[in-house]
Scaffold this motif. Sequence first.
Motif, mmCIF file in Angstrom:
data_model
loop_
_atom_site.group_PDB
_atom_site.id
_atom_site.type_symbol
_atom_site.label_atom_id
_atom_site.label_comp_id
_atom_site.label_asym_id
_atom_site.label_seq_id
_atom_site.Cartn_x
_atom_site.Cartn_y
_atom_site.Cartn_z
ATOM 1 N N PRO A 160 41.749 33.781 35.918
ATOM 2 C CA PRO A 160 40.799 33.642 37.029
ATOM 3 C C PRO A 160 40.420 35.001 37.603
ATOM 4 C CG PRO A 160 43.013 33.029 37.724
ATOM 5 C CD PRO A 160 43.084 33.238 36.251
ATOM 6 N N LEU A 161 39.166 35.117 38.005
ATOM 7 C CA LEU A 161 38.708 36.352 38.627
ATOM 8 C C LEU A 161 39.354 36.488 39.999
ATOM 9 C CD1 LEU A 161 34.898 36.099 37.779
ATOM 10 C CD2 LEU A 161 36.682 37.266 36.477
ATOM 11 N N GLY A 162 39.689 37.713 40.370
ATOM 12 C CA GLY A 162 40.289 37.909 41.688
ATOM 13 C C GLY A 162 40.856 39.302 41.846
ATOM 14 N N THR A 163 41.256 39.614 43.082
ATOM 15 C CA THR A 163 41.832 40.917 43.409
ATOM 16 C C THR A 163 43.218 40.712 44.004
ATOM 17 O OG1 THR A 163 39.650 41.872 43.808
ATOM 18 C CG2 THR A 163 41.529 43.026 44.763
ATOM 19 N N TYR A 164 44.177 41.541 43.580
ATOM 20 C CA TYR A 164 45.572 41.388 43.983
ATOM 21 C C TYR A 164 46.126 42.740 44.422
ATOM 22 C CZ TYR A 164 44.821 37.202 41.155
ATOM 23 O OH TYR A 164 44.314 36.042 40.633
ATOM 24 N N SER A 165 47.001 42.694 45.425
ATOM 25 C CA SER A 165 47.667 43.901 45.911
ATOM 26 C C SER A 165 49.079 43.947 45.351
ATOM 27 C CB SER A 165 47.706 43.898 47.441
ATOM 28 O OG SER A 165 48.434 45.013 47.921
ATOM 29 N N LEU A 166 49.409 45.021 44.631
ATOM 30 C CA LEU A 166 50.729 45.190 44.029
ATOM 31 C C LEU A 166 51.435 46.365 44.700
ATOM 32 C CD1 LEU A 166 49.129 43.502 41.902
ATOM 33 C CD2 LEU A 166 50.387 44.727 40.128
ATOM 34 N N SER A 167 52.699 46.153 45.106
ATOM 35 C CA SER A 167 53.449 47.220 45.780
ATOM 36 C C SER A 167 54.942 47.014 45.573
ATOM 37 C CB SER A 167 53.117 47.237 47.278
ATOM 38 O OG SER A 167 53.470 45.998 47.880
ATOM 39 N N ASN A 168 55.733 47.959 46.121
ATOM 40 C CA ASN A 168 57.203 47.888 46.072
ATOM 41 C C ASN A 168 57.711 47.648 44.649
ATOM 42 O OD1 ASN A 168 57.280 48.153 48.907
ATOM 43 N ND2 ASN A 168 57.028 45.933 49.159
ATOM 44 N N ILE A 169 57.227 48.451 43.737
ATOM 45 C CA ILE A 169 57.613 48.279 42.333
ATOM 46 C C ILE A 169 59.029 48.807 42.105
ATOM 47 C CG2 ILE A 169 57.108 48.991 39.958
ATOM 48 C CD1 ILE A 169 54.161 49.114 40.744
ATOM 49 N N SER B 140 54.760 38.612 33.090
ATOM 50 C CA SER B 140 53.726 37.699 32.595
ATOM 51 C C SER B 140 53.780 36.391 33.362
ATOM 52 C CB SER B 140 53.917 37.423 31.099
ATOM 53 O OG SER B 140 53.819 38.614 30.348
ATOM 54 N N GLY B 141 52.607 35.842 33.647
ATOM 55 C CA GLY B 141 52.529 34.531 34.276
ATOM 56 C C GLY B 141 52.497 34.549 35.781
ATOM 57 N N ALA B 142 52.878 35.651 36.408
ATOM 58 C CA ALA B 142 52.835 35.698 37.870
ATOM 59 C C ALA B 142 51.392 35.548 38.346
ATOM 60 C CB ALA B 142 53.432 37.008 38.370
ATOM 61 N N ILE B 143 50.482 36.254 37.675
ATOM 62 C CA ILE B 143 49.046 36.049 37.864
ATOM 63 C C ILE B 143 48.570 35.329 36.607
ATOM 64 C CG2 ILE B 143 46.807 37.152 38.174
ATOM 65 C CD1 ILE B 143 48.262 39.553 39.380
ATOM 66 N N PRO B 144 48.035 34.114 36.713
ATOM 67 C CA PRO B 144 47.671 33.336 35.521
ATOM 68 C C PRO B 144 46.812 34.138 34.546
ATOM 69 C CG PRO B 144 47.427 32.002 37.491
ATOM 70 C CD PRO B 144 47.717 33.393 37.964
ATOM 71 N N GLY B 145 47.260 34.171 33.291
ATOM 72 C CA GLY B 145 46.490 34.839 32.249
ATOM 73 C C GLY B 145 46.593 36.343 32.242
ATOM 74 N N VAL B 146 47.427 36.925 33.120
ATOM 75 C CA VAL B 146 47.529 38.382 33.226
ATOM 76 C C VAL B 146 48.937 38.829 32.855
ATOM 77 C CG1 VAL B 146 47.379 40.377 34.770
ATOM 78 C CG2 VAL B 146 45.759 38.485 35.006
ATOM 79 N N SER B 147 49.017 39.881 32.046
ATOM 80 C CA SER B 147 50.295 40.496 31.697
ATOM 81 C C SER B 147 50.332 41.894 32.297
ATOM 82 C CB SER B 147 50.454 40.570 30.173
ATOM 83 O OG SER B 147 51.664 41.213 29.834
ATOM 84 N N LEU B 148 51.384 42.167 33.085
ATOM 85 C CA LEU B 148 51.523 43.455 33.764
ATOM 86 C C LEU B 148 52.621 44.271 33.107
ATOM 87 C CD1 LEU B 148 51.487 42.186 37.465
ATOM 88 C CD2 LEU B 148 49.552 43.088 36.160
ATOM 89 N N ASN B 149 52.416 45.568 33.036
ATOM 90 C CA ASN B 149 53.446 46.489 32.568
ATOM 91 C C ASN B 149 53.717 47.480 33.698
ATOM 92 O OD1 ASN B 149 55.265 47.755 30.866
ATOM 93 N ND2 ASN B 149 53.709 49.112 29.998
ATOM 94 N N LEU B 150 54.892 47.352 34.315
ATOM 95 C CA LEU B 150 55.241 48.208 35.447
ATOM 96 C C LEU B 150 55.624 49.588 34.933
ATOM 97 C CD1 LEU B 150 57.400 45.652 37.486
ATOM 98 C CD2 LEU B 150 54.918 46.008 37.520
ATOM 99 N N LEU B 151 55.029 50.626 35.540
ATOM 100 C CA LEU B 151 55.207 51.987 35.032
ATOM 101 C C LEU B 151 55.875 52.933 36.018
ATOM 102 C CD1 LEU B 151 51.636 52.444 33.474
ATOM 103 C CD2 LEU B 151 53.718 51.704 32.292
ATOM 104 N N GLU B 152 55.686 52.721 37.308
ATOM 105 C CA GLU B 152 56.102 53.717 38.295
ATOM 106 C C GLU B 152 56.882 53.057 39.422
ATOM 107 O OE1 GLU B 152 53.568 57.288 39.931
ATOM 108 O OE2 GLU B 152 53.124 55.498 41.124
ATOM 109 N N ALA B 153 58.134 53.483 39.595
ATOM 110 C CA ALA B 153 58.952 52.943 40.678
ATOM 111 C C ALA B 153 58.337 53.295 42.022
ATOM 112 C CB ALA B 153 60.371 53.492 40.582
ATOM 113 N N SER B 154 58.383 52.328 42.933
ATOM 114 C CA SER B 154 57.851 52.470 44.294
ATOM 115 C C SER B 154 56.338 52.623 44.311
ATOM 116 C CB SER B 154 58.491 53.669 45.020
ATOM 117 O OG SER B 154 59.894 53.523 45.074
#
Length: 654
Positions: A92-101, A238-252
């Motif tokens: 689905p189209l949309g915008t998400y805020s990602l933090s506290n990695i 994967s799956g936290a945002i439907p259809g989106v796979s995230l690769n976390l790269l940077e702590a914090s």
Amino acid sequence: MSSVSISGLVSGINVQSLITSLSAAYQQPITLLQNQEQSYQSTLSAWGSVQSSLSSLQSTVAGLQNITSLNNRTVNLSNSSAVSGTASANAPLGTYSLSNIVLAQTQSIYSGDFASATNTAVGTGTLQIQVGSGSVTNINIDSTNNSLNGIAAAINQSGSGVNAAVIYDGTGYRLTLTGNNTGAANAFTVSTSGATGSLGSLSYSASASGGMTESQTARNASVSINGLTVTSATNTVSGAIPGVSLNLLEASGSTTLTVANDTSAFVTSVQSFVTAFNTSMGTLNQLTAYTPGSNGASGQSGPLIGNAGIQTLRTQLLNLISGQGIGTTPGSAYTSLGAVGISLAQDGTLALDSGKLSSALQSNYNAVAGLFGQVGTATNANVQYVGAGNNTQPGTYAVNVTSGATQASATASNPIASGGITSAETLVIGSGATSVSVQLASGSTIDTIVATINATLSQQGLSGISAINNNGTLEFQSADYGSAKNFSVVSTQPASAGSTGIGTTLLMAKGTDVVGSINGQTGTGAGQQLTVTGPGAALGLQVNISGQATGSLGSVTVSQGIYQQMNAILTQALNTQSGFVSAATSGLNNTIKGINQQITQLQNSAASQTALLQQQFNAMQTQVAQLQSVGQYLTAFFNPPGSSSSSSSSSTGG
């Protein structure tokens, strides 16, 4: 007596020159026809260029038909060093805020110092390594491998799930162990059995003191998405945002992630159309153009100048491009190609503003796609647009379902007892030309029976049919819907409380097709697919009806875009039976054929006339030769040797 001479009767006649002159006269009409043929051939070649360019345009236009299949997704990030990501076409189209990695990590431990990695004997016994709740790996350490290097090698060869290494820290050598996988569930422990020497110092447990020291704890990754914390055993989420796979790269780290339409493939397809259209329009312009002469010279006309068919085609194409409301979505801001970045030049060629097209796609993808290809949207969740036919008109059509499609199914007459069937039983399941026998042992329970049947059907190629446990009763069901799906099942045992309940009477199972109408027009069902076959504007429209809901199921809006209309125009022009291009080329070919026949006839006639003249001149030459022979005879006869004429000649000569 006076002398007689006739030798000059045919003197001075050049027979070959005379024949050549006459042949040249015969050649004049042939040359005229050959010049006409060359002109027609040039025109025919021009029509070939028209046909080639229009065929190429039609092939490119065909790529617009299913342009909605290019609706992919892309992930845009405000901080790409913190996270990377990909999205499926259904995200689905949309915008998400990602933090506290928080990044996932593996567990690491290290031993105390040893003087040597190769010569110091650590001890003997058994090392026991367990990763998470997995099985324990036993590693035997004896005199052949009890150095640090030997122990590290033994661990690495054991497949225990940890990696061993020996590191020199400046004062001594230490054994380090690191888990192969990240995540809290992959924490490991090390214990010893029958240890001698210092082997016991290589043990580790988070709940016990002594032994090796932990330098890094096994940890899950986590990230806050719109304020909600999501965890993962790895740095891939994967799956936290439907259809989106995230690769976390940077702590914090933190970033804003936007799932947007990936317009690149769509824009490329439209650019291909614009290029093909311009090529065709350029060909038509060139072949119908008039170039004025200069310095008193006459102008030059294209070989197809003034052709009514080409002028009509050109007008149809330009009207289509510049028209309003081509397959538009109700209420859409995009009602013309100009609104999405396609402009029309005075010479009939197009220009594409790819940035404007991309922006329009991001704003309303389906509305823009509807300008180019077949697009359909349904208002009811149980109705899915499948496609439209060449006769389907753009519009909004009501969907009404009388009955939904069903799967083929057969149900036993009684449930299976909790203790299982009381005697061995064979079931025979058939579909088409395939028949499968399933052997069931006495005492088989419902779950065992279902598992045995499904495994056998899959192995024998009837995977489209399955057995299910319907509250203790055996039931067979086809995977697909519709009357084309049918099968039979029969048992070797009569239906009873101690059997499967199928019985010895053949059970026939057959699905049903969806029944309904669209726009009040009759629809023909094939499984869950309903196709409009009755006359009217929705003819050819196809939808898929899921579930068993009946009655009014909302509406379907169909947009055809320029694909259908331009394809229809080009198909009519290129039709081999009635198209004006075919008519023109056919007429020219017939004309050229007729000219060639005339040329052949004239050439044959000229050859015959030349041969006749040659024959007549040859006969004349023969007659002349005969006359000359007679003349010579008469001359000799009337002027015999010794005659006065001859004597006078002799005297004079003397």
